[in-house]
Design a protein around this motif. Sequence first.
Motif, PDB file in Angstrom:
ATOM      1  N   ALA A  90     -12.147  -6.256  13.910  1.00  0.00           N
ATOM      2  CA  ALA A  90     -11.263  -6.628  13.384  1.00  0.00           C
ATOM      3  C   ALA A  90     -10.933  -5.893  12.334  1.00  0.00           C
ATOM      4  O   ALA A  90     -10.174  -5.811  11.085  1.00  0.00           O
ATOM      5  N   ILE A 120     -12.212 -11.567  13.863  1.00  0.00           N
ATOM      6  CA  ILE A 120     -11.029 -12.222  12.938  1.00  0.00           C
ATOM      7  C   ILE A 120     -11.184 -13.181  11.539  1.00  0.00           C
ATOM      8  O   ILE A 120     -10.290 -13.092  10.711  1.00  0.00           O
ATOM      9  N   ARG A 128      -5.761  -8.105  10.145  1.00  0.00           N
ATOM     10  CA  ARG A 128      -5.772  -8.623  11.093  1.00  0.00           C
ATOM     11  C   ARG A 128      -4.439  -7.440  11.951  1.00  0.00           C
ATOM     12  O   ARG A 128      -5.299  -6.700  13.023  1.00  0.00           O
TER      13      ARG A 128
END
Length: 524
Positions: A90, A120, A128
């Motif tokens: 991410a 994340i 994200r």
Amino acid sequence: MSAQPSLILGTAGHIDHGKSSLVQALTGTDPDRLAEEKRRGITIELGFAQLTLPSGRALGVVDVPGHERFVRSMVAGATGVDVALLAIAADDGVMPQTVEHLAVLELLGVRSLVVALTKIDLVDEEWRAFVADEVAARLEASPYAGAPIVGVSSRTGEGLDELRSVLDAAAAAAQRTKLDGPARMPVDRVFTVKGFGTVATGTLWSGTLSEGDALTVLPAGTATRVRSVQTHGRAVDEAAAGNRVAVSLAGLSTDEVRPGDFLAAPGSCEATDRFDAEFSYRDPFSLGKPLKSGARVHVAHGTREVLGRVLFMDGLEALAPGGRALAQLRLEEPLPVAYRDRFVVRSYSPVHVIGGGTVLTAHPRRRTNLQDEERVLLGALESGDVDGAVGAHLGLAALPETLSQVAAATGLGPALAEEALARLADEGAVAMLAAREPLYARPALIQRLVAGMERALMDFHSANPQATGMAKDTLRQAAAPQAAPAVFDALLGEAARRGAVVSAAGEVSHPKAGAGARMAEAAA
């Protein structure tokens, strides 16, 4: 105990996007086995684990390298994969090896993809969402459009349960890449285990493996036998296609079977230095250059990569990015390819994935200008038209062939070839000759060969009016010199049945001359 077919989950993605950490978080197994991998923090060789999903389904997991130097190993790992798990960090987004790995997965025919948006915990919700949209846009023009994208953190455990559920759904809908046919397994590791001897591991592409089974190591052709079989560290009586398998091999050292080799049932396939294929030129990095016919390339198949050249059929000089064409791949080292095997092609230098395709015929003539029947044959094989492929092959055959010859030449296997021959015979498109092993041919071919016998006999009688007939093998040399004695005997029997020849006392004559005419007179 028998191991039922399982599915193979293969990871993919750019270096340091958390694939191995994700596999460990999902399975509890660390796939980074080697000291160098631990020291450098990257996966160099293939790592393996097993994942049990919420439904109870077990997946064999192949963790493949992400570093650009190890794309060759990535091809080896992705071969035989049923579901792909693409890791994209991410905090990094889509990177060069992400693009290359996607191209490899598509070229190898991996139909099902799940994206894990890793790390994340290092980004906020807005970033994200931005990266997830970027990934979805990248997949939109590929076969993986709409693939699920699940945010996860291997460090905190966030999203792992959701990912397991999504993988469970993908596995339930997945189609296994290979199952039917004789045993074939590309070897990805070889080592020695005390008490077991030489052990080879791989994903069993097709067939089954059991203790005592005879195998051939390809391309060398060395014979061996299965001493024992394991799947995921568990001894089994029989391993079925689709499983990760370890087999201990009798009478072989680790020098006689190596990563890159194939283990195959005897006679199931042979190594070849060329094959015909449906080839796709993908140009994943959008370089825009056409691929010229005759270009030297790296050809990856199974767990081996060799150098070769791509030659396009029927005078095509170059293929534009995104194009597809029939091609003959000519190899500098042999590969044990078979019909419908997938392969990946990388450019010679600099080395990166540029295309790949599907094997159509494994032992073709060395040519690029196709005869009409060859074009029909390749088209039928490409579309999966079994009857068309068998009929076209027999249209090219110079002599009647056995079922095993037809099956081997078309790559269809004995069962499919036999069914096709039966249907074509019912339609009158194929004739069968009685022999110890029945022979098949187009009716026009049999007519030509019988007519050739008649001409040879008449020429003989004209030159030798006092002779009663020709010795059988002399006639074979005159009328069908390429025919093996057993094939000629079947043709001779058919010619006699049609009244075209008379065969007696080891001699053959024409019914209107020599001994044949005298026998006809006596009968009258």
